[in-house]
Design a protein around this motif. Structure first.
Motif, short mmCIF file in Angstrom:
data_model
loop_
_atom_site.label_atom_id
_atom_site.label_comp_id
_atom_site.label_asym_id
_atom_site.label_seq_id
_atom_site.Cartn_x
_atom_site.Cartn_y
_atom_site.Cartn_z
N LEU A 1 -20.58 -28.57 28.63
CA LEU A 1 -21.95 -28.10 28.43
C LEU A 1 -22.93 -29.00 29.19
N HIS A 2 -22.69 -30.31 29.13
CA HIS A 2 -23.56 -31.24 29.85
C HIS A 2 -23.41 -31.07 31.35
N TYR A 3 -22.16 -30.97 31.78
CA TYR A 3 -21.88 -30.89 33.22
C TYR A 3 -22.54 -29.68 33.85
N TRP A 4 -22.42 -28.53 33.18
CA TRP A 4 -22.96 -27.31 33.75
C TRP A 4 -24.36 -26.98 33.24
N TRP A 5 -24.92 -27.85 32.41
CA TRP A 5 -26.26 -27.60 31.91
C TRP A 5 -27.28 -27.41 33.03
N PRO A 6 -27.25 -28.26 34.05
CA PRO A 6 -28.22 -28.04 35.15
C PRO A 6 -28.05 -26.66 35.79
N LYS A 7 -26.80 -26.23 35.93
CA LYS A 7 -26.55 -24.93 36.55
C LYS A 7 -27.05 -23.82 35.65
N ARG B 1 -21.24 -40.93 34.33
CA ARG B 1 -22.21 -40.03 33.75
C ARG B 1 -21.64 -39.44 32.47
N ALA B 2 -22.57 -38.90 31.65
CA ALA B 2 -22.15 -38.44 30.31
C ALA B 2 -20.94 -37.51 30.33
N PRO B 3 -20.88 -36.51 31.20
CA PRO B 3 -19.70 -35.64 31.17
C PRO B 3 -18.41 -36.42 31.35
N ALA C 1 -29.44 -27.57 43.26
CA ALA C 1 -28.26 -26.71 43.20
C ALA C 1 -27.01 -27.51 42.87
N ASN C 2 -26.94 -28.74 43.34
CA ASN C 2 -25.70 -29.51 43.17
C ASN C 2 -26.01 -30.97 42.81
N PRO C 3 -26.48 -31.17 41.57
CA PRO C 3 -26.89 -32.53 41.19
C PRO C 3 -25.74 -33.54 41.16
N TRP C 4 -24.52 -33.07 41.03
CA TRP C 4 -23.39 -33.99 40.92
C TRP C 4 -22.68 -34.21 42.25
N GLY C 5 -23.04 -33.49 43.29
CA GLY C 5 -22.27 -33.58 44.53
C GLY C 5 -20.86 -33.06 44.34
N ALA C 6 -20.76 -32.01 43.57
CA ALA C 6 -19.43 -31.50 43.22
C ALA C 6 -19.02 -30.35 44.13
N PHE C 7 -17.71 -30.09 44.13
CA PHE C 7 -17.18 -28.97 44.90
C PHE C 7 -16.87 -27.83 43.95
N GLY C 8 -16.98 -26.64 44.44
CA GLY C 8 -16.77 -25.47 43.57
C GLY C 8 -17.86 -24.48 43.90
N LEU C 9 -17.53 -23.19 43.86
CA LEU C 9 -18.50 -22.19 44.29
C LEU C 9 -19.77 -22.22 43.44
N GLU C 10 -19.63 -22.63 42.17
CA GLU C 10 -20.82 -22.60 41.33
C GLU C 10 -21.88 -23.56 41.83
N TRP C 11 -21.48 -24.60 42.55
CA TRP C 11 -22.45 -25.58 43.03
C TRP C 11 -23.03 -25.18 44.39
N GLN C 12 -22.52 -24.08 44.95
CA GLN C 12 -23.06 -23.61 46.23
C GLN C 12 -24.17 -22.60 46.03
N THR C 13 -24.49 -22.32 44.77
CA THR C 13 -25.59 -21.40 44.52
C THR C 13 -26.66 -22.15 43.74
N SER C 14 -27.81 -21.54 43.60
CA SER C 14 -28.95 -22.29 43.04
C SER C 14 -28.77 -22.57 41.55
N SER C 15 -29.60 -23.50 41.08
CA SER C 15 -29.64 -23.78 39.64
C SER C 15 -30.98 -23.35 39.11
N SER D 1 -29.30 -23.99 33.04
CA SER D 1 -30.69 -23.99 32.63
C SER D 1 -31.65 -24.33 33.76
N GLY D 2 -31.13 -24.89 34.84
CA GLY D 2 -32.02 -25.35 35.90
C GLY D 2 -32.71 -26.66 35.56
N LYS D 3 -32.28 -27.31 34.46
CA LYS D 3 -32.91 -28.55 34.05
C LYS D 3 -31.86 -29.64 33.89
N LEU D 4 -32.30 -30.89 34.04
CA LEU D 4 -31.40 -32.00 33.76
C LEU D 4 -31.60 -32.46 32.33
#
Lengths: 216, 324, 540
Positions: C403-409, C345-347, C494-508, C411-414
């Motif tokens: 910026l790309h990686y956390w953009w969904p978080k 993926r781009a990131p 909330a977690n489009p990348w299937g990533a670990f980290g508290l930021e991905w446990q909350t909504s986007s 902005s809530g958008k892909l």
């Protein structure tokens, strides 16, 4: 200092204790930045002093030792009144906080007033660096360098004192309005840290500028 | 155009090859490690590319030996580079004792060059091939930098003090001279040439140049400015005897000792009260503003050339190791 | 887990200009920074483009010498102080740090907002200085040129940078206190994401180094405005003292610019290899080592400045030492891909590009640490190429990757994945074409800050300018499609990348207080191999 669990705290904190610890750490980190700030110009002082020891010693005699010493006593006294204000804050004694803060501000203003007088005197003597510098010795360059460092160091210090007096005015207004109690006097304590720091800087400046190499 | 595309500077000085050898080693190291990392990244990324969204790779444990290995080995490599580059640096900074002195004053935006024999140049420096040349340089205004890429030398030129750089040209030719420290509007115009000539041609060029030798010009100034009045060399004179002072250690009134190099001589003229010689009063007039940087170089050339006169009976102590 | 975009989140909890300009929410403040530094990047980029256009030809065709000198000066000032130094910390750091440690906000939210206003004030001063005549001292404003010879708006610019420095200091202070005092229960130091370690180390540098720049600027201003003589030889002052004071900050400043980028890369490599970062402790330790050692090497900018031989040798030695922790990181990142599950993926493209370009940039730093070679290449395009490889090939690539990686978080958008990959490749190609020729230019002797140059340098300059135009177009793409995605992008989970980290446990996007329930951490960061996504869901 243990804050009461029922004391209010800002929403990002989980407890008043956490808020207090964060405030204290924050103020200490800020004071470290101030040490680095003064450190830069003190470095310049050390460098030039080691290059021109005789000139510096000689020109420093133009500074008024009585006024400098008096100012030192005034400032140390203001740290005492500040410490008393912090103590009063921890005991929640509103009127005492106000009185001691006012005294601290007064002593700080006395310091600044004397400093202004000293600056004026230097201007009259033609010792202000730049186009108005009239010193005629053979070591004109180093003499001017000493005066540049004198004005630079004491000027920046004085600016910090002015800001300090301003901050104390705000804290005094808060105290007057009864914002502090035994459970919460953090702003008094934090401004006390700042004030003591500014005092300690002067404790360095006074010997470096007024006392080293003095012959009169 | 591509035929003339320069990809590497000429090696025109004795140190150029040494610098280039170190450069090539570093280049090899860079290419090796860059390719290694790039290769590993590509190989790993392709070989272990994600095949399904649910796949979960097997755990890999860290390996302390690996971590230490790729910490210690690079460190050792860098230490090799450090020592090697220190050796090259030592060569760059130690001018041979018999180097030919040339004097340079940089100013916005040109180079003024003075040869001992009197030749003056602007933006050009003629030098003989096969002979070490040592430039003593100062600036009249802001910081400049004397850079000759084909010699691999560069040295900042500062106001208020002297800096030096040396080189020995190995082939005749015209070599770019650039100012390499940004100095204002015409920084990129403060350029010229170092012209290396065969020794015979160089002598011819020198002889053809008009102009008073630096030493002779310095002597004139020494008399005109009244230096000779106090620095007469007689006992009891108001200023110290300058004969043979260059290169000696001088005792100061403050108790310290200082090496009487070009910088000290220059300072003694423009700021005489700064470091007064022991046994003398601080009464020398300040000549800052009265003499230009070029005139200062002439005076210093003259003082350097002053020989020790026949020593009187109560002589100054001889330098250690001399035969008497 | 709530997979839908929440009804109320930090972007729509209230509307209106006041709710943004008076916000105390670290996430909104991060976006305020994003807006202004994007603008500053465009300004700095325009200056760069004009510089490269002028350098297409050996002669002075496009601008006068004075204007050229202003262009490269202002390019450097804007890019260093108003883009690179704030970029990752002020945008991504502000947004993510509290979430990553499980806090509701930074320790001092109002101070955070003040940081942004101070930044705006500094930017305003500097832009004013640029509009009313510009400044031509080089971003390093060496004395005595800056104090006595320059006829441009030195003091106004210096004031702008001085004010901006406070923004840096306050942000660093905020981060340090936050990391020390506001970690969620169970979030021990060695469970922190490497992004947090990186920002902690960066904050140490910000608070220790920036004040020295501040006092240096004060001394320069006193010299220039009141004819004090701190750096003037006529007063017995030493222009080289300025260089010591300036570089004492400005060298650590480059670590302010790269450490956060390294923190981003650690997150990206871990997620897109789906593995725990190899050598977590070593990477964390390396960040701190770089921060500390970085304060001891400033003299390597001054090898030919008349600095003593012995000082130069010590600085050279230490400069080699500071390279080692960075090398350790590169090896650890590379090892992370081994037996991983690598996605392109781009990131990840940005992250891989970073590792390659940073490696080259870092290795060319060894050339500069070697005094013998440095004498030849310092103040030439070799140095320019070296630092652009790190700053642009490194830091900016990491910034865009993050910026790309956390953009969904955020902005809530892909964002559109295909365009993002195209942009990453264009940037990589354009970058190398721009800056690789400059290594050659430097070794063959072209000095930096040259408005005109000897003809034989032209071909390489033309190549570089061609690359720069490709680079410019590459930067335009994310600007366009990221803004496009705000309106037209698909909603993110909330977690489009299937990533670990508290930021991905909350909504986007996240709720205003970051979490619906206060998190409690029970395991290490990046436990990709050990735990499934469900297992890692935090309890309250």
């Amino acid at each position: 200092m243990e804050a009461s669990r029922t004391a209010a705290h800002q929403h990002q904190f989980d407890s008043a204790a956490q808020q207090y610890e964060a405030s204290a750490l924050g103020m200490w980190v800020f004071l470290v930045t101030e040490i680095m700030f003064f450190g830069g110009i003190l470095t310049a002082y050390v460098v030039y002093r080691s290059l021109y020891p005789e000139s510096f010693a000689h020109v420093s005699n133009h500074l008024s030792l009585p006024l400098g010493a008096f100012n030192t006593v005034v400032l140390i006294g203001s740290s005492l009144t500040m410490a008393l204000a912090v103590h009063a804050g921890q005991l929640g004694r509103r009127l005492q906080i106000v009185v001691f803060l006012a005294l601290t501000m007064l002593l700080g203003s006395v310091f600044l007033g004397i400093k202004a007088y000293e600056y004026h005197h230097k201007f009259v003597e033609g010792l202000v660096p730049g186009p108005l510098f009239t010193y005629e010795g053979a070591d004109r360059g180093p003499a001017q360098m000493f005066m540049c460092l004198y004005f630079g160091l004491t000027g920046i210090h004085a600016l910090h004192m002015v800001i300090g007096v301003g901050v104390l005015a705000v804290i005094l207004a808060m105290a007057w309005r009864g914002r502090f109690s035994a459970a919460y006097s953090t702003p008094v304590e934090m401004s006390g840290l700042y004030w003591h720091f500014v005092d300690v800087v002067w404790i360095f400046l006074f010997p470096l500028l007024y006392l080293l190499g003095r012959t009169t | 155009m591509l035929k003339d595309l320069p990809l590497f500077p000429a090696q025109a000085s004795t140190v150029a090859a040494e610098v280039d050898n170190l450069f090539f080693f570093l280049l090899g190291l860079t290419v090796f490690f860059s390719l290694l990392i790039a290769l590993l990244l590509v190989v790993f990324a392709v070989r272990y590319r994600r095949r399904s969204e649910d796949e979960r790779p097997a755990p890999i444990e860290g390996d302390l030996r690996l971590e230490l290995g790729w910490t210690v080995i690079p460190f050792l490599i860098t230490m090799v580079i450090f020592v090697w580059s220190a050796v090259v640096y030592a060569r760059l900074t130690r001018a041979p004792d018999d180097a030919l002195p040339v004097f340079v004053v940089g100013k916005q935006w040109m180079w003024h060059v003075q040869h001992l024999e009197g030749a003056r140049e602007i933006n050009e420096v003629h030098v003989p091939v096969g002979r070490a040349v040592r430039l003593t340089m100062t600036s009249e205004d802001v910081i400049h930098s004397f850079y000759v890429p084909d010699f691999r030398i560069k040295q900042d030129v500062l106001p208020g003090r002297y800096t030096t750089v040396w080189f020995e040209a190995t082939r005749p030719g015209r070599y770019h001279l650039f100012c390499a420290e940004y100095c204002g509007t015409q920084h990129s115009g403060m350029i010229g040439w170092v012209i290396a000539m065969e020794p015979a041609e160089y002598e011819a060029w020198l002889a053809g140049g008009r102009g008073q030798s630096l030493v002779s010009a310095g002597e004139e100034l020494f008399n005109q400015l009244g230096c000779v009045t106090c620095h007469s060399g007689e006992s009891g004179s108001r200023g110290p005897n300058l004969a043979g002072v260059f290169g000696k250690t001088v005792q100061l009134a403050s108790g310290e000792q200082v090496l009487a190099d070009e910088g000290y001589l220059r300072e003694s003229i423009v700021n005489p009260r700064a470091r007064v010689v022991a046994g003398f009063e601080p009464v020398m007039p300040v000549f800052k503003g009265t003499v230009s940087e070029e005139q200062l170089m002439q005076l210093i050339a003259y003082i350097k050339a002053l020989e020790v006169a026949a020593a009187p009976a109560a002589a100054e102590p001889q330098p250690a190791g001399s035969i008497r | 887990m709530n997979e839908q975009t929440p009804r109320i989140h930090y972007l729509n909890v209230n509307y209106g200009v006041r709710s943004w300009l008076l916000t105390k929410d670290h996430k909104r403040i991060g976006l305020l920074y994003l807006a202004v530094i994007s603008l500053m990047f465009v300004i700095g980029g325009v200056f760069a483009l004009l510089v490269r256009l002028e350098l297409l030809t050996p002669g002075p065709d496009l601008v006068t010498a004075d204007n050229y000198n202003k262009l490269f000066t202002m390019h450097g000032i804007v890019m260093v102080f108003f883009f690179l130094i704030p970029s990752i910390p002020a945008v991504l750091g502000n947004f993510l740090l509290p979430i990553m440690i499980g806090a509701r906000d930074l320790a001092f939210p109002r101070l955070n907002l003040l940081s942004w206003y101070v930044f705006m004030l500094g930017a305003a001063f500097t832009i004013y200085a640029m509009l009313t005549g510009g400044v031509d001292t080089g971003w390093t404003f060496y004395t005595p040129f800056s104090t006595t010879a320059s006829n441009t708006n030195v003091i106004a610019t210096a004031l702008g940078i001085f004010i901006n420095g406070f923004s840096s200091i306050l942000t660093g202070l905020n981060f340090i206190v936050t990391v020390h005092k506001m970690r969620a229960p169970g979030m021990t130091w060695f469970r922190l994401p490497l992004f947090v370690w990186a920002h902690y180390a960066t904050s140490l540098i910000m608070v220790l180094g920036t004040p020295v720049l501040a006092i240096t600027i004060v001394l320069v201003a006193l010299d220039r405005a009141f004819h004090f003589g701190f750096f003037d030889p006529a007063y017995g002052g030493d222009p080289v003292l300025f260089q010591h004071l300036f570089w004492f900050y400005s060298h650590p400043a480059v670590y302010i610019m790269i450490l956060p980028a390294m923190g981003v890369i650690s997150e990206l490599i871990g997620c897109f290899s789906r593995k725990r970062i190899y050598g977590y402790t070593f990477i964390a330790g390396s960040s701190i080592a770089i921060a500390l050692l970085g304060f001891l090497v400033w003299g390597h900018h001054m090898f030919i400045s008349s600095q003593s031989i012995y000082a130069s040798l010590i600085f050279s030695f230490l400069s080699f030492a500071v390279a080692i922790p960075s090398a350790v990181k590169v090896f650890n990142w590379t090892a992370t891909l081994y037996k991983g599950s690598v996605s392109f993926r781009a990131p990840m493209l940005y992250a891989l590009g970073f590792i390659g370009l940073f490696t080259i940039g870092g290795l060319t730093g060894l050339f500069l640490a070697s005094i013998g070679v440095d004498v030849h290449v310092t103040d030439t395009y070799f140095v320019v190429a070296h630092f652009h490889y790190i700053m642009v090939g490194g830091a900016i690539m990491a910034y865009l990757g993050g910026l790309h990686y956390w953009w969904p978080k955020i902005s809530g958008k892909l964002y559109p994945e295909a365009w993002a990959r195209v942009a990453a490749v264009i940037l990589f190609v354009g970058f190398n074409l721009t800056f690789f020729p400059q290594f050659v230019l430097g070794y063959i002797g072209m000095p930096r800050r040259y408005h005109v140059y000897p003809e034989e340098f032209q071909v390489l300059n033309v190549m570089s300018t061609a690359g720069a135009s490709i680079l410019g177009m590459g930067y335009l793409l994310p600007l366009l499609y990221l803004v496009w995605s705000l309106r037209y992008g698909s909603p993110a989970t909330a977690n489009p990348w299937g990533a670990f980290g508290l930021e991905w446990q909350t909504s986007s996007p996240p709720p205003p207080d970051n979490f619906d329930h206060a998190p409690r951490v029970e395991h290490e960061a990046y436990a990709y191999e050990r735990l499934s996504l469900e297992e890692v869901k935090v309890g309250s």
